[in-house]
Write an enzyme that holds these catalytic residues in place. Structure first.
Site, PDB file in Angstrom:
ATOM      1  N   GLU A   1       0.949  -1.118   0.047  1.00 43.75           N
ATOM      2  CA  GLU A   1       0.289  -0.062   0.044  1.00 43.75           C
ATOM      3  C   GLU A   1       0.791   1.148   0.001  1.00 43.75           C
ATOM      4  O   GLU A   1       1.899   1.484   0.737  1.00 43.75           O
ATOM      5  CB  GLU A   1      -0.806   0.205   1.096  1.00 43.75           C
TER       6      GLU A   1
ATOM      7  N   HIS B   1      -3.838  -2.839  -8.187  1.00 43.77           N
ATOM      8  CA  HIS B   1      -5.154  -3.423  -7.718  1.00 43.77           C
ATOM      9  C   HIS B   1      -6.057  -2.941  -8.784  1.00 43.77           C
ATOM     10  O   HIS B   1      -6.993  -4.083  -9.121  1.00 43.77           O
ATOM     11  CB  HIS B   1      -5.589  -2.557  -6.331  1.00 43.77           C
TER      12      HIS B   1
END
Length: 206
Positions: free
Chosen positions: A127, A163
């Site tokens: 992330e 993603h």
């Protein structure tokens, strides 16, 4: 004859699946990988809590199930969510690790890449502190490239995707503000490791 010089041992970059360069913040949100899983994919995400707010403890709190759901109106939308990523890179380049890289973190959800479903099973989730569509910091690219290099030394990493690529239509992160060409240049890995067209397309303004 002079005595043979013995070089001191090189410290390991890893302790098990924990990278020593990262600040460890263990999450309870993980599980075992399926037997025979080959960890060959890195998935890049972006996150900020509340969206567009940087530097606070909220992402860390979310990944460790300590987020105060009443602290901001947005948090009601994600109340009760139990998620994690292996790594989190802050805007200043600080690296945190939440899940042992040998284990299965909960970051990808319903997903498919290189002909395989359930990307959590055989991927590493990273992330970046940021908002999808906006630019990321140079310090984040530097840390990300170093992290990917370390992962490539320990695992047979052959693919890097966002993603948005493994869950098209459902997810949009890291978004058009992410500079894939910058990561490609820093890593020096083959273009075949990256999603098609990403390394040749400049990021959009954001």
């Amino acid at each position: 004859m002079p005595a043979e010089r013995i070089e001191p041992p090189v410290p390991s970059q890893w302790q098990g699946g924990w990278l020593q360069a990262a600040r460890a913040c263990p999450s309870p949100n993980f599980g075992p990988r399926p037997a025979g899983a080959i960890i060959d994919l890195v998935v890049i995400h972006s996150i900020s809590l509340p969206p567009g707010h940087y530097g606070g403890p909220e992402v860390e709190q979310l990944f460790t199930n300590r987020l105060d759901w009443t602290a901001h109106p947005y948090f009601e939308q994600i109340r009760g969510m139990e998620v994690s990523a292996h790594f989190f890179i802050r805007r200043d380049g600080e690296l945190m690790q939440f899940v042992d890289a040998d284990a299965r973190a909960w970051h990808a959800g319903l997903s498919c890449w290189r002909g395989r479903n359930q990307c959590n099973d055989d991927s590493i989730g990273i992330e970046l502190e940021g908002l999808e569509g906006e630019r990321f910091e140079a310090a984040q690219y530097a840390t990300l490239a170093q992290l990917c290099a370390r992962l490539g030394e320990r695992y047979p990493i052959a693919h890097i995707a966002g993603h948005e690529h493994i869950a098209p239509g459902r997810k949009q992160d890291p978004g058009p503000g992410f500079d894939w060409a910058e990561l490609h240049t820093r890593l020096g890995w083959s273009a075949e490791c990256f999603p098609e067209d990403t390394i040749f397309s400049p990021p959009t303004q954001g």
